[in-house]
Design an enzyme around this catalytic site. Structure first.
Site, PDB file in Angstrom:
ATOM      1  N   HIS A 136      38.354  50.438  51.162  1.00 22.22           N
ATOM      2  CA  HIS A 136      38.169  50.773  49.742  1.00 22.22           C
ATOM      3  C   HIS A 136      37.972  52.292  49.668  1.00 22.22           C
ATOM      4  O   HIS A 136      36.879  52.783  49.398  1.00 22.22           O
ATOM      5  CB  HIS A 136      36.942  50.019  49.216  1.00 22.22           C
ATOM      6  CG  HIS A 136      36.817  50.025  47.706  1.00 22.22           C
ATOM      7  ND1 HIS A 136      37.685  50.702  46.888  1.00 22.22           N
ATOM      8  CD2 HIS A 136      35.914  49.412  46.899  1.00 22.22           C
ATOM      9  CE1 HIS A 136      37.314  50.513  45.628  1.00 22.22           C
ATOM     10  NE2 HIS A 136      36.248  49.732  45.613  1.00 22.22           N
ATOM     11  N   ARG A 145      33.503  47.992  37.892  1.00 19.87           N
ATOM     12  CA  ARG A 145      33.371  49.437  38.036  1.00 19.87           C
ATOM     13  C   ARG A 145      34.662  50.120  38.475  1.00 19.87           C
ATOM     14  O   ARG A 145      35.100  51.105  37.880  1.00 19.87           O
ATOM     15  CB  ARG A 145      32.269  49.784  39.045  1.00 19.87           C
ATOM     16  CG  ARG A 145      30.896  49.818  38.473  1.00 19.87           C
ATOM     17  CD  ARG A 145      29.894  49.551  39.544  1.00 19.87           C
ATOM     18  NE  ARG A 145      30.152  48.241  40.114  1.00 19.87           N
ATOM     19  CZ  ARG A 145      29.744  47.111  39.545  1.00 19.87           C
ATOM     20  NH1 ARG A 145      29.049  47.142  38.455  1.00 19.87           N
ATOM     21  NH2 ARG A 145      30.042  45.947  40.074  1.00 19.87           N
ATOM     22  N   THR A 146      35.275  49.605  39.529  1.00 14.45           N
ATOM     23  CA  THR A 146      36.455  50.287  40.067  1.00 14.45           C
ATOM     24  C   THR A 146      37.566  50.321  39.014  1.00 14.45           C
ATOM     25  O   THR A 146      38.159  51.372  38.747  1.00 14.45           O
ATOM     26  CB  THR A 146      36.958  49.564  41.333  1.00 14.45           C
ATOM     27  OG1 THR A 146      35.895  49.535  42.286  1.00 14.45           O
ATOM     28  CG2 THR A 146      38.159  50.277  41.928  1.00 14.45           C
ATOM     29  N   ARG A 205      44.209  46.137  43.855  1.00 11.91           N
ATOM     30  CA  ARG A 205      43.158  45.410  44.585  1.00 11.91           C
ATOM     31  C   ARG A 205      43.678  44.008  44.857  1.00 11.91           C
ATOM     32  O   ARG A 205      44.262  43.366  43.981  1.00 11.91           O
ATOM     33  CB  ARG A 205      41.865  45.312  43.791  1.00 11.91           C
ATOM     34  CG  ARG A 205      40.874  44.341  44.459  1.00 11.91           C
ATOM     35  CD  ARG A 205      39.528  44.328  43.841  1.00 11.91           C
ATOM     36  NE  ARG A 205      38.839  45.594  44.078  1.00 11.91           N
ATOM     37  CZ  ARG A 205      37.563  45.799  43.753  1.00 11.91           C
ATOM     38  NH1 ARG A 205      36.857  44.839  43.188  1.00 11.91           N
ATOM     39  NH2 ARG A 205      37.004  46.966  43.989  1.00 11.91           N
ATOM     40  N   LYS A 218      52.372  32.032  38.517  1.00 16.09           N
ATOM     41  CA  LYS A 218      53.609  31.255  38.695  1.00 16.09           C
ATOM     42  C   LYS A 218      54.106  31.330  40.128  1.00 16.09           C
ATOM     43  O   LYS A 218      55.159  30.781  40.446  1.00 16.09           O
ATOM     44  CB  LYS A 218      54.706  31.797  37.764  1.00 16.09           C
ATOM     45  CG  LYS A 218      54.351  31.721  36.285  1.00 16.09           C
ATOM     46  CD  LYS A 218      55.431  32.415  35.455  1.00 16.09           C
ATOM     47  CE  LYS A 218      54.986  32.559  34.008  1.00 16.09           C
ATOM     48  NZ  LYS A 218      55.840  33.493  33.255  1.00 16.09           N
TER      49      LYS A 218
END
Lengths: 305, 155
Positions: A131, A53-54, A103, A82
């Site tokens: 958030h 969703r975000t 995020r 890496k």
């Protein structure tokens, strides 16, 4: 807004929040007015842990503003695999994009990342921390359904690790809201958050049973109790069952109780509630787009035409 | 027997710093903050659990040939908030002052939160805001009120 970045709702004033919500309402009412406003602009999406969703609502928001996105892709397919640091990754992508959405599974990641870039950075979740863009769409939904003052809000579920809960609590503290936190003892709100809420002079009470407070609530914000937090499956089943709601549970609630959930839900909310006037969680998810359009509008240039 | 008599148990120094009124049991943590582990040439004298009028029991640390920097004094204040810093030159106390708690300390404590970004492999220096009764990570916001000395970075 006072800041170049959106890291935590703690740093937003009531005026900041209202400015975003008001702008979101304008955009919601007339999205065509901003349809080409950011043509040629690029938003960098850096998601170091899964999101549906975000991520998609930021992507949609940017495209609805006429802009485009550059997406790091999954961690497995990126240079992070890496061993590249977050600091290096954001420095590089900040050179490509006009703003970043990040995020990351570690708390404080967005704060650190913001120190390495000179484009606006929006925290889309940092571990169990914050958030804030979710909070703004939560507040938009609450305002649409119940107003934002003289309110009783119950927040139930995993309050310890739930970043949406922490951000929401900080933001609600700016309004005339009585906050009730309902959880098993092992998943109570972190003491740091309680400390901050008390410092803010917020009205905060903690409960272990919904029935203790349900009748007084205007809004019930339900979050998922995560199975992986419990080493013992039986213990999870016992606790999770006590924090699920169904039509029978809501018989003890006010008729106009608004039920919210940041989604995804598993079994915290019986689907039978979906068709009642209580359910606001899908509306809440839809609000992610206009609210994030408003945020991007404000961060990418405000009044730029 | 007076407090001065007890202090004489730790020999006078010619030049250097005397850190007095350290809370009992914290002397070794003071040495850790100063990065003193006996491997350098510094001559160090330590008095532990010495009777004190002000603290009942206190520790004293005397470091020859070295005057503490303000940064070192700032960090000392977290574990020894009552300490006095005496700068000694040619056997005389050239200056004497109490430590003051800084607003923040940088690069000297490790965050106890294993999921904090500062405990990963990022090029970031730890930073803690100093509260009235503890410290708080400026990144993950974890508050530590007790056992702050255990967070001191080993140098």
């Amino acid at each position: 807004m006072r800041h170049d970045h959106l890291i935590t709702s703690k740093h937003l004033t009531r005026a900041d929040i209202e400015a975003v919500l008001d702008r979101a309402a304008e955009i919601d009412a007339d999205p065509d007015a901003v349809a080409e406003k950011y043509a040629g602009s690029l938003l960098g999406l850096l998601f170091f842990e899964p999101s549906t969703r975000t991520k998609m609502s930021f992507e949609t928001a940017m495209k609805r503003l006429g802009g485009d996105i550059v997406d790091m892709g999954s961690v497995e397919s990126s240079s992070v695999k890496k061993g590249e640091t977050l600091a290096d990754t954001v420095r590089v992508i900040a050179g490509y994009a006009d703003a970043l959405v990040v995020r990351h599974p570690r708390q404080g990641a967005a704060t650190m990342a913001s120190e390495f870039v000179d484009v606006p950075l929006i925290n889309a979740g940092d571990g169990a921390g914050h958030h804030p863009s979710q909070t703004l769409l939560d507040l938009y939904t609450i305002r649409e359904n119940a107003g934002l003052d003289d309110l009783s809000v119950g927040i139930m579920g995993d309050l310890k690790y739930g970043r949406t809960v922490h951000s929401l609590a900080y933001a609600l503290a700016k309004f005339d809201v009585h906050q009730h936190f309902i959880s098993p003892e092992s998943l109570q709100l972190p003491r740091e958050v309680v400390y901050d809420l008390h410092q803010e002079g917020a009205s905060v009470r903690e409960h272990d049973a919904l029935e203790d407070v349900l009748a007084s609530l205007d809004v019930l914000y339900v979050t998922r109790i995560q199975r992986e937090r419990f080493p013992d499956e039986n213990e999870y089943q016992k606790i999770a069952g006590e924090y699920q709601i169904d039509l029978e549970t809501l018989e003890g609630a006010q008729d106009d109780l608004t039920v919210m959930h940041p989604l995804p839900r598993v079994d915290e909310i019986d689907p039978a509630i979906d068709d009642t006037d209580h359910a606001a969680y899908f509306e809440q998810a839809h609000n992610g787009v206009p609210v994030r359009m408003a945020l991007l509008d404000m961060f990418l240039g405000g009044e730029r035409q | 027997m007076s407090g001065d008599d007890h202090e004489l148990r730790v020999s006078k120094i010619r030049d250097g710093t005397v850190i007095d009124h350290v809370r009992g049991g914290q002397a070794l943590n003071v040495l850790a903050i100063l990065g003193i582990d006996g491997s350098e040439d510094e001559e160090v004298s330590v008095g532990m659990n010495v009777p004190s009028d002000r603290l009942a029991r206190k520790d004293i640390v005397k470091v020859s040939g070295r005057e503490l920097s303000q940064e070192e004094v700032d960090v000392l204040s977290l574990i020894a908030p009552d300490a006095t810093i005496n700068i000694v030159r040619d056997y005389e106390v050239a200056s004497k002052h109490r430590v003051e708690r800084p607003a923040e300390v940088e690069g000297v404590l490790t965050c106890p939160n294993a999921t904090c970004i500062t405990t990963g492999d990022e090029p970031v220096t730890s930073r803690f805001d100093v509260l009235d009764d503890g410290v708080r990570c400026a990144y993950c916001e974890t508050i530590v009120r007790e056992s702050i000395a255990e967070l001191i970075d080993s140098r």
